[in-house]
Scaffold this active site. Structure first.
Site, short mmCIF file in Angstrom:
data_model
loop_
_atom_site.label_atom_id
_atom_site.label_comp_id
_atom_site.label_asym_id
_atom_site.label_seq_id
_atom_site.Cartn_x
_atom_site.Cartn_y
_atom_site.Cartn_z
N GLU A 41 -11.46 -10.15 -1.56
CA GLU A 41 -11.12 -9.45 -0.32
C GLU A 41 -12.37 -8.76 0.23
O GLU A 41 -12.74 -7.67 -0.24
CB GLU A 41 -10.07 -8.36 -0.60
CG GLU A 41 -8.78 -8.89 -1.16
CD GLU A 41 -7.66 -7.87 -0.96
OE1 GLU A 41 -6.75 -8.16 -0.19
OE2 GLU A 41 -7.73 -6.79 -1.56
N SER A 96 -6.97 -9.37 6.30
CA SER A 96 -6.50 -9.73 7.66
C SER A 96 -5.93 -11.13 7.79
O SER A 96 -5.92 -11.69 8.88
CB SER A 96 -7.63 -9.54 8.68
OG SER A 96 -7.95 -8.17 8.80
N HIS A 140 -8.49 -2.64 -6.50
CA HIS A 140 -8.40 -2.85 -5.05
C HIS A 140 -9.48 -1.99 -4.38
O HIS A 140 -9.75 -0.87 -4.83
CB HIS A 140 -7.02 -2.48 -4.53
CG HIS A 140 -6.84 -2.84 -3.09
ND1 HIS A 140 -7.36 -2.07 -2.07
CD2 HIS A 140 -6.23 -3.90 -2.49
CE1 HIS A 140 -7.07 -2.66 -0.91
NE2 HIS A 140 -6.39 -3.77 -1.14
N LYS A 186 0.86 -1.22 0.00
CA LYS A 186 0.00 0.00 0.00
C LYS A 186 0.88 1.25 0.00
O LYS A 186 2.00 1.21 -0.49
CB LYS A 186 -0.99 -0.04 1.17
CG LYS A 186 -1.77 -1.35 1.20
CD LYS A 186 -2.96 -1.35 2.12
CE LYS A 186 -3.66 -2.71 2.04
NZ LYS A 186 -4.90 -2.78 2.78
P1 PGA Z 1 -4.82 -6.65 5.10
O1 PGA Z 1 -4.94 -6.02 3.61
O2 PGA Z 1 -4.07 -7.94 4.94
O3 PGA Z 1 -4.06 -5.61 5.89
O4 PGA Z 1 -6.20 -6.86 5.59
C1 PGA Z 1 -5.20 -6.82 2.50
C2 PGA Z 1 -5.32 -5.95 1.28
O5 PGA Z 1 -5.87 -4.84 1.34
O6 PGA Z 1 -4.86 -6.35 0.18
#
Ligand code: PGA
Length: 230
Positions: free
Chosen positions: A156, A193, A86, A8
């Protein structure tokens, strides 16, 4: 399995250099790691050991499109994969299903593998519209694309991203079965997560072909524990 690491908008160039060295020391246990750094860090990820992805791509080519990064530039920095749609880009940059379709087409033309992210909000899960939402994201994202074989799908649930809350295995399985019904041969990742503590439970789901990790991507030690258990 594929383990994609979505950094990110984290890590300055200086921080990334140390982080990348740590990442290179990790025992990958034969898993395919795709590192997806923020754009400015991509050129610093210069070892052949880890594949590189981008977090987004311009819908346009080279030219007068201020603020955009195009496929030719990504290719020249050894980018082989690219996230599309995303949920954070859908939310903050208003990327639509039609935009994801355009971006996928642009990527495929230059042989960069798209990772199409789909997922429902908490509200859509609660009011039971999540199936339609997910199917729409898939159908509109892939419309008029002749050869979808290389495209990776990442499921996701938005309510799970960065929250520490993960769906139960039945919920994940249900969605993976829906996706498989439309796309029987597609590689499908789970994201939201996922970490070194819940991987023992998640890995019971045989339909999962890999993971898209956000928070965990920034913690090489915990990532190693995750890979050890995978
Ligand atoms: P996270 O993010 O593993 O911190 O939940 C996953 C993503 O947004 O690709």
């Amino acid at each position: 399995m594929i383990v994609a690491l979505n950094n990110k908008s984290n890590l300055t160039n200086t921080e990334f250099k140390d982080y990348y060295q740590e990442l290179l020391k990790i025992d990958r246990n034969n898993h395919d790691i795709i590192l997806i750094p923020s754009m400015l860090n991509i050129p610093l990820a210069n070892s052949d050991e880890l594949k590189i992805g981008s977090q987004d791509v311009s819908s346009f080519g080279m030219g007068a499109y201020t603020g955009e990064v195009n496929t030719k530039q990504l290719l020249d920095s050894n980018v082989e994969y690219c996230l599309v749609g995303h949920s954070e880009r859908r939310e903050y940059q208003r990327v639509s299903n039609s935009d994801t379709n355009t971006k996928i087409k642009v990527l495929l033309e230059d042989k960069i593998i798209p990772i199409l992210c789909i997922g429902e909000s908490k509200e859509e899960r609660d009011n039971n519209t999540y199936k339609e939402v997910l199917i729409k994201q898939i159908q509109e994202g892939l419309v008029n694309i002749k050869d979808i074989s290389s495209i990776i799908i990442a499921y996701e649930p938005i309510w799970s991203i960065g929250t520490g809350i993960i769906p139960n295995n039945g919920q994940v399985e249900e969605v993976f079965e829906i996706i498989k019904k439309f796309l029987p041969n597609q590689t499908i990742l789970y994201g939201g997560s996922a970490n070194e503590e819940n991987i023992d439970e998640l890995k019971k789901i045989s339909l999962i072909d890999g993971y898209l990790l956000g928070g965990l991507s920034l913690k090489p030690n915990k990532l190693q524990q995750f890979l050890n258990r995978l």
